[in-house]
Write a protein that holds these residues in place. Structure first.
Motif, mmCIF file in Angstrom:
data_model
loop_
_atom_site.group_PDB
_atom_site.id
_atom_site.type_symbol
_atom_site.label_atom_id
_atom_site.label_comp_id
_atom_site.label_asym_id
_atom_site.label_seq_id
_atom_site.Cartn_x
_atom_site.Cartn_y
_atom_site.Cartn_z
ATOM 1 N N LYS A 7 -90.402 8.937 90.138
ATOM 2 C CA LYS A 7 -91.847 8.733 90.095
ATOM 3 C C LYS A 7 -92.542 9.637 89.093
ATOM 4 C CE LYS A 7 -92.583 6.978 94.741
ATOM 5 N NZ LYS A 7 -93.321 7.175 96.004
ATOM 6 N N THR A 8 -92.014 10.817 88.880
ATOM 7 C CA THR A 8 -92.632 11.730 87.917
ATOM 8 C C THR A 8 -92.146 11.473 86.498
ATOM 9 O OG1 THR A 8 -90.925 13.419 88.262
ATOM 10 C CG2 THR A 8 -92.929 13.583 89.618
ATOM 11 N N PRO A 16 -98.215 10.509 92.030
ATOM 12 C CA PRO A 16 -97.383 9.385 92.454
ATOM 13 C C PRO A 16 -96.561 9.706 93.702
ATOM 14 C CG PRO A 16 -96.325 10.509 90.648
ATOM 15 C CD PRO A 16 -97.675 11.170 90.846
#
Length: 103
Positions: A84-85, A61
């Motif tokens: 995002k992670t 991502p």
């Protein structure tokens, strides 16, 4: 390609770069020799469990910019990368990214 790391991101990048095969270095000698022969015959050789793991993991991502920033700029984008992670901390974001082969 023979790699120390059997991680999804490494496999994906190797295949996108044109590798015809991907095995980890601890593959038994007979299987490694067979893989080399099969690639020489024009076939693709990828460990099935790593291929499945790669499909499940999906693409990173993180953008190329987020992966290759100077130290000063990293601080400006860190919260986006953590989000995002799905991590809660910087360390956890790094661990998730390493485990997924994104870094």
């Amino acid at each position: 390609m023979v790699s120390t790391f059997g991680r999804p991101g490494y496999l994906r990048r190797a295949m996108e770069a044109g590798a015809a095969g991907f095995v980890v270095k601890d593959t038994p000698a007979a299987q490694l020799a067979d893989a080399v022969r099969r690639v020489h015959q024009g076939l693709r050789v990828v460990d099935p469990s790593l291929a499945a793991e790669t499909l499940v993991a999906g693409r990173s991502p993180l953008t190329a910019r987020e992966l290759h920033l100077s130290e000063g700029t990293v601080r400006n984008h860190l919260s986006a990368a953590i989000g995002k992670t799905g991590a809660r901390t910087r360390a956890e974001a790094v661990r998730i990214s390493l485990d997924s082969g994104w870094l």
